[in-house]
Design a protein around this motif. Sequence first.
Motif, PDB file in Angstrom:
ATOM      1  N   GLN A  92      43.435  -8.822 106.329  1.00  0.00           N
ATOM      2  CA  GLN A  92      44.073  -9.670 107.326  1.00  0.00           C
ATOM      3  C   GLN A  92      45.453 -10.116 106.830  1.00  0.00           C
ATOM      4  O   GLN A  92      45.690 -10.215 105.632  1.00  0.00           O
ATOM      5  N   CYS A  93      46.320 -10.390 107.797  1.00  0.00           N
ATOM      6  CA  CYS A  93      47.691 -10.806 107.500  1.00  0.00           C
ATOM      7  C   CYS A  93      47.694 -12.210 106.891  1.00  0.00           C
ATOM      8  O   CYS A  93      47.090 -13.132 107.430  1.00  0.00           O
ATOM      9  N   LYS A  94      48.395 -12.358 105.770  1.00  0.00           N
ATOM     10  CA  LYS A  94      48.466 -13.648 105.076  1.00  0.00           C
ATOM     11  C   LYS A  94      49.771 -14.394 105.374  1.00  0.00           C
ATOM     12  O   LYS A  94      50.042 -15.437 104.794  1.00  0.00           O
ATOM     13  N   ALA A  95      50.593 -13.838 106.262  1.00  0.00           N
ATOM     14  CA  ALA A  95      51.896 -14.462 106.543  1.00  0.00           C
ATOM     15  C   ALA A  95      51.703 -15.826 107.193  1.00  0.00           C
ATOM     16  O   ALA A  95      50.813 -16.004 108.030  1.00  0.00           O
ATOM     17  N   PRO A  96      52.554 -16.798 106.812  1.00  0.00           N
ATOM     18  CA  PRO A  96      52.462 -18.110 107.470  1.00  0.00           C
ATOM     19  C   PRO A  96      53.007 -18.014 108.891  1.00  0.00           C
ATOM     20  O   PRO A  96      53.988 -17.321 109.146  1.00  0.00           O
ATOM     21  N   THR A  97      52.344 -18.678 109.815  1.00  0.00           N
ATOM     22  CA  THR A  97      52.811 -18.695 111.200  1.00  0.00           C
ATOM     23  C   THR A  97      52.680 -20.104 111.739  1.00  0.00           C
ATOM     24  O   THR A  97      51.817 -20.871 111.309  1.00  0.00           O
ATOM     25  N   ARG A  98      53.565 -20.468 112.656  1.00  0.00           N
ATOM     26  CA  ARG A  98      53.560 -21.830 113.203  1.00  0.00           C
ATOM     27  C   ARG A  98      52.697 -21.882 114.466  1.00  0.00           C
ATOM     28  O   ARG A  98      52.889 -21.094 115.386  1.00  0.00           O
ATOM     29  N   LEU A  99      51.741 -22.805 114.469  1.00  0.00           N
ATOM     30  CA  LEU A  99      50.853 -22.962 115.617  1.00  0.00           C
ATOM     31  C   LEU A  99      51.549 -23.753 116.722  1.00  0.00           C
ATOM     32  O   LEU A  99      52.640 -24.285 116.529  1.00  0.00           O
ATOM     33  N   ALA A 100      50.895 -23.831 117.878  1.00  0.00           N
ATOM     34  CA  ALA A 100      51.480 -24.531 119.027  1.00  0.00           C
ATOM     35  C   ALA A 100      51.765 -25.996 118.718  1.00  0.00           C
ATOM     36  O   ALA A 100      52.717 -26.573 119.230  1.00  0.00           O
ATOM     37  N   ASP A 101      50.944 -26.621 117.846  1.00  0.00           N
ATOM     38  CA  ASP A 101      51.151 -28.033 117.520  1.00  0.00           C
ATOM     39  C   ASP A 101      52.173 -28.232 116.395  1.00  0.00           C
ATOM     40  O   ASP A 101      52.396 -29.354 115.938  1.00  0.00           O
ATOM     41  N   GLY A 102      52.786 -27.131 115.940  1.00  0.00           N
ATOM     42  CA  GLY A 102      53.834 -27.233 114.925  1.00  0.00           C
ATOM     43  C   GLY A 102      53.360 -27.093 113.497  1.00  0.00           C
ATOM     44  O   GLY A 102      54.171 -27.045 112.576  1.00  0.00           O
ATOM     45  N   THR A 103      52.039 -27.028 113.281  1.00  0.00           N
ATOM     46  CA  THR A 103      51.533 -26.898 111.912  1.00  0.00           C
ATOM     47  C   THR A 103      51.567 -25.434 111.471  1.00  0.00           C
ATOM     48  O   THR A 103      51.544 -24.519 112.289  1.00  0.00           O
ATOM     49  N   LEU A 104      51.620 -25.241 110.154  1.00  0.00           N
ATOM     50  CA  LEU A 104      51.626 -23.888 109.598  1.00  0.00           C
ATOM     51  C   LEU A 104      50.207 -23.449 109.282  1.00  0.00           C
ATOM     52  O   LEU A 104      49.395 -24.244 108.826  1.00  0.00           O
ATOM     53  N   ALA A 105      49.928 -22.180 109.525  1.00  0.00           N
ATOM     54  CA  ALA A 105      48.617 -21.620 109.213  1.00  0.00           C
ATOM     55  C   ALA A 105      48.790 -20.154 108.853  1.00  0.00           C
ATOM     56  O   ALA A 105      49.838 -19.561 109.106  1.00  0.00           O
ATOM     57  N   MET A 106      47.766 -19.577 108.233  1.00  0.00           N
ATOM     58  CA  MET A 106      47.806 -18.153 107.923  1.00  0.00           C
ATOM     59  C   MET A 106      47.622 -17.370 109.216  1.00  0.00           C
ATOM     60  O   MET A 106      46.793 -17.718 110.048  1.00  0.00           O
TER      61      MET A 106
END
Length: 199
Positions: A132-146
């Motif tokens: 699975q991709c480990k890149a950080p991505t920004r969720l709709a609420d602005g928090t960062l997640a894998m």
Amino acid sequence: MRSDLRLVAERWDAAQEALLPGQGSGGRQGTAVSAPLPIRVDVVDAVITASRQVWKIVALLVDEYPDVRLPDDQSTPSIAEWLYRWQMLRVVAIPDAGQVLQAYWCAAEAAEEIARVTVADAPTVELPVPDQCKAPTRLADGTLAMCGGDLATMWDQAGKAKTVVCTTDRSHMIPWDSWAKSMAARRPRGARPRNHAGI
């Protein structure tokens, strides 16, 4: 940063070829007076953005190291190659960590723009891999997640793996050799035999 700049250098010609719309696109014959655009505007925007981002890294480098001499060929792909082949150690040695991070994001954005307009046309075969991709991505609420998207390897016509891309967000990519090394490092290793002196 190195792999992003390498992508820019290697796919630049493909991006230039993508500037012209495909032949026989099946456009409707209308009575509009205005002529159709002769080039793809989205590709123009991508090429301009990528070029600007590459040159921002050059500006950071020259500001920090006045003795830096640019190559004779100062086209964007040549500069990207010059940066990833010969200047990475100097870029990451810039004392201001904020500037190093800025250089990283400039390279990432340049690669993302070029990948966006060339990946669909690249002569490759896509094969899924168990990761699975480990890149950080920004969720709709602005928090960062894998990211967590499935990964796939892109193989060229010669049967050589070129890169690993996320099937959810194709701007998330890593060189195949880097991914293979990370997978090898995750393999469980047997316990090492203890070294007993005299036995």
